[in-house]
Design an enzyme around this catalytic site. Structure first.
Site, PDB file in Angstrom:
ATOM      1  N   LYS A  28      84.063  33.987  95.241  1.00 46.71           N
ATOM      2  CA  LYS A  28      85.510  34.053  95.420  1.00 46.71           C
ATOM      3  C   LYS A  28      86.148  35.081  94.494  1.00 46.71           C
ATOM      4  O   LYS A  28      87.013  35.866  94.900  1.00 46.71           O
ATOM      5  CB  LYS A  28      86.138  32.668  95.197  1.00 46.71           C
ATOM      6  CG  LYS A  28      87.642  32.604  95.440  1.00 46.71           C
ATOM      7  CD  LYS A  28      88.089  31.208  95.791  1.00 46.71           C
ATOM      8  CE  LYS A  28      88.034  30.262  94.609  1.00 46.71           C
ATOM      9  NZ  LYS A  28      89.266  30.360  93.770  1.00 46.71           N
ATOM     10  N   SER A  29      85.720  35.096  93.239  1.00 51.72           N
ATOM     11  CA  SER A  29      86.298  36.035  92.273  1.00 51.72           C
ATOM     12  C   SER A  29      86.076  37.481  92.700  1.00 51.72           C
ATOM     13  O   SER A  29      86.983  38.320  92.638  1.00 51.72           O
ATOM     14  CB  SER A  29      85.687  35.802  90.889  1.00 51.72           C
ATOM     15  OG  SER A  29      86.001  34.520  90.392  1.00 51.72           O
ATOM     16  N   ARG A  33      88.836  40.559  94.163  1.00 51.45           N
ATOM     17  CA  ARG A  33      88.897  41.871  93.511  1.00 51.45           C
ATOM     18  C   ARG A  33      88.515  43.001  94.472  1.00 51.45           C
ATOM     19  O   ARG A  33      89.076  44.099  94.403  1.00 51.45           O
ATOM     20  CB  ARG A  33      87.998  41.858  92.274  1.00 51.45           C
ATOM     21  CG  ARG A  33      88.580  41.014  91.124  1.00 51.45           C
ATOM     22  CD  ARG A  33      87.505  40.605  90.124  1.00 51.45           C
ATOM     23  NE  ARG A  33      88.059  39.956  88.941  1.00 51.45           N
ATOM     24  CZ  ARG A  33      88.408  38.674  88.879  1.00 51.45           C
ATOM     25  NH1 ARG A  33      88.262  37.897  89.961  1.00 51.45           N
ATOM     26  NH2 ARG A  33      88.885  38.153  87.765  1.00 51.45           N
ATOM     27  N   GLY A 101      95.460  30.558  92.254  1.00 47.97           N
ATOM     28  CA  GLY A 101      95.938  31.088  90.990  1.00 47.97           C
ATOM     29  C   GLY A 101      95.356  32.449  90.698  1.00 47.97           C
ATOM     30  O   GLY A 101      96.034  33.333  90.169  1.00 47.97           O
ATOM     31  N   ARG A 129     101.876  25.579  88.602  1.00 47.36           N
ATOM     32  CA  ARG A 129     101.029  26.217  87.597  1.00 47.36           C
ATOM     33  C   ARG A 129     101.766  27.325  86.854  1.00 47.36           C
ATOM     34  O   ARG A 129     102.556  28.056  87.443  1.00 47.36           O
ATOM     35  CB  ARG A 129      99.755  26.749  88.255  1.00 47.36           C
ATOM     36  CG  ARG A 129      98.936  25.646  88.877  1.00 47.36           C
ATOM     37  CD  ARG A 129      97.764  26.171  89.684  1.00 47.36           C
ATOM     38  NE  ARG A 129      96.795  26.857  88.847  1.00 47.36           N
ATOM     39  CZ  ARG A 129      95.715  27.472  89.319  1.00 47.36           C
ATOM     40  NH1 ARG A 129      95.496  27.491  90.618  1.00 47.36           N
ATOM     41  NH2 ARG A 129      94.869  28.061  88.494  1.00 47.36           N
ATOM     42  N   SER A 174      90.828  34.060  79.267  1.00 49.04           N
ATOM     43  CA  SER A 174      91.313  34.010  80.652  1.00 49.04           C
ATOM     44  C   SER A 174      90.986  35.321  81.344  1.00 49.04           C
ATOM     45  O   SER A 174      91.582  36.364  81.043  1.00 49.04           O
ATOM     46  CB  SER A 174      92.823  33.758  80.705  1.00 49.04           C
ATOM     47  OG  SER A 174      93.295  33.894  82.043  1.00 49.04           O
ATOM     48  N   ASP A 327      85.140  26.582  85.707  1.00 44.77           N
ATOM     49  CA  ASP A 327      85.378  25.910  86.986  1.00 44.77           C
ATOM     50  C   ASP A 327      84.340  24.837  87.299  1.00 44.77           C
ATOM     51  O   ASP A 327      84.514  24.081  88.264  1.00 44.77           O
ATOM     52  CB  ASP A 327      85.397  26.928  88.123  1.00 44.77           C
ATOM     53  CG  ASP A 327      86.658  27.770  88.127  1.00 44.77           C
ATOM     54  OD1 ASP A 327      87.713  27.254  87.700  1.00 44.77           O
ATOM     55  OD2 ASP A 327      86.600  28.934  88.557  1.00 44.77           O
TER      56      ASP A 327
END
Length: 455
Positions: A28-29, A33, A101, A129, A174, A327
């Site tokens: 997903k990340s 991107r 997010g 959030r 983060s 996660d």
């Protein structure tokens, strides 16, 4: 399943060993991107293996709204015809990022140094959030943000017409904040510098380099110093998205706690900033091996082989590992329930500001299922009594959080009385094939009409 539709009550029950091959979706990340940087390049970026969950599809829609041409081909591959660095057009509609997010924060960064105004919103979870962690550093470029109290969505971002480069030290680990600042720095003159005291997932740095950005990374006494030279012409790429380690965590962890299980999960990305869960499981005594190690698309990849592991022991998971598995703590807490002894998670305050307060959500659900758990602001302890020790029987609240829902459904596969969740619909945001995949392995997951009171 639809993360934006009606709640879907689900329940899982023990039914025997899990076996077979689990082909989990793309990362997903990396998918987020790839779409965003493809939209900021000049020319056609080709993507295979893109995760087609709702979170990523919302990012694809957003890139179209900014003027990029984004297509899905019949063979499942995708093309993005970008508009160049600083070339985003002002969208005519509000950008709805659904449950993501990651999507909203990265997109805010990408448009923050373009002279446009954009309003962002999301689902019932995302609007709760905090966004200030991103909008505060973006303000250093000259960006303005107006949102609800507490820095929450809906929020309008006015991009800097004359952005200036910044030097920013990320206050808490983060990858979203780091990436937002780097993406904003692409359209600022001069050098933008991000300093992180603790390394977080580095997909953005790897992919920026692949697209031709001038980026350096240096390890110093201050921490990891990332320097980006602004206003490059990004070159389109051909990207192969590895399979998502965060999704792989669910069939892997289920295999470890369901008696007799033997599951292969091929082609999983093992970026060292993402693989903390798997090394933690091995430290606990899990029968988990990495096979066919290789590199694909600039990322380390392997096939994971997970077998039932009745002799796992509780351990202390150090705080400096949190960023590499943030996660995965919910499903790790499930595994810890079937280990022997206490498993302590340290330095996990970030879990309280994810899609839900994941510490509290897991504490409440695990206690309802008969597991002894304790927690504080930035720590959690699960006291496991070994295989077969978890009673289950509860219907747990997912809090519109895909990972909470999947974690409790994994728990139900090994708990004596099964486990329900009040709403499994958010699973579609990241792992749309979770239900049929786990069923194909032999898991008993079913949709049902709620009768029990959620825990």
């Amino acid at each position: 399943m639809s993360g934006h539709g009606q709640p879907i009550a689900m329940r899982s029950r023990p039914r025997g060993p899990l076996s077979g091959t689990a082909n989990v979706p793309g990362d997903k990340s990396i998918s987020h991107r790839a779409l965003i940087l493809g939209a900021m390049a000049v020319g056609e970026t080709k993507i295979t293996g893109l995760l087609e969950g709702e979170d990523v599809l919302d990012t694809a829609k957003a890139m179209r709204a900014f003027g990029a041409e984004v297509y899905r081909h019949e063979d499942g591959s995708w093309s993005v015809h970008g508009v160049g660095t600083g070339g985003f057009a002002e969208p005519s509609q509000v950008i709805d990022c659904g449950n993501s997010g990651t999507g909203v924060r990265l997109i805010m960064g990408a448009m923050a140094t373009c002279p446009i105004a954009v309003t962002f919103t999301g689902d019932a979870s995302l609007v709760k959030r905090p966004m200030a962690r991103v909008t505060d550093p973006l303000a250093l470029f000259g960006t303005q943000a107006v949102g609800r109290a507490g820095g929450r969505l809906p929020m309008t971002i006015v991009g800097a017409a004359e952005p200036i480069p910044v030097t920013y030290t990320v206050p808490v680990p983060s990858a979203q904040v780091k990436s937002a600042v780097l993406l904003a720095g692409l359209n600022a003159p001069g050098k933008t510098v991000v300093i992180e005291r603790e390394a977080t997932r580095d997909h953005t740095e790897r992919m920026l380099t692949g697209f031709g950005a001038d980026l350096t990374v240096e390890e110093t006494e201050e921490g990891r110093v990332i320097t980006l030279t602004g206003q490059p012409e990004l070159k389109p790429q051909t990207i192969v998205v590895p399979r998502d380690p965060s999704s792989a965590a669910f069939p892997v962890c289920a295999a470890l706690i369901v008696p007799g299980s033997d599951v292969l999960v091929p082609g999983i990305g093992l970026n060292p900033t993402r693989a903390g869960l798997f090394y933690t499981l091995q430290e606990m005594g899990a029968d988990l091996t990495f096979e066919n190690m290789r590199e694909e698309g600039g990322e380390p990849v392997a096939d994971l082989h997970a077998r039932y592991s009745p002799d796992m022991k509780g351990i202390d998971v150090p705080a400096d590992r949190a960023a590499s598995m943030i996660d995965e703590y919910p499903v790790l807490s499930v595994v810890a329930s079937f280990a022997t002894g206490a498993t302590r998670f340290l330095g996990v305050a970030e879990l309280r500001v994810k899609e839900s307060d994941r510490i509290q959500a897991m504490v409440d659900g695990l206690i309802a299922c008969g597991v002894a758990v304790d927690a504080g602001d930035d720590w959690m302890t699960v006291n496991g009594d070994g295989p077969g020790s978890v009673k289950g029987g509860a219907t747990c609240v997912s809090h519109l959080d895909h990972r909470i829902a999947m974690s409790f459904l994994v728990l139900g596969m090994a708990a004596r009385e099964g486990v329900g969740v009040d709403d499994g619909s958010p699973i579609a945001t990241s792992f749309p094939i979770f239900e049929p995949l786990m069923q194909k392995l032999g898991g008993d997951i079913a949709r049902e009409t709620l009768g029990a009171v959620p825990a």
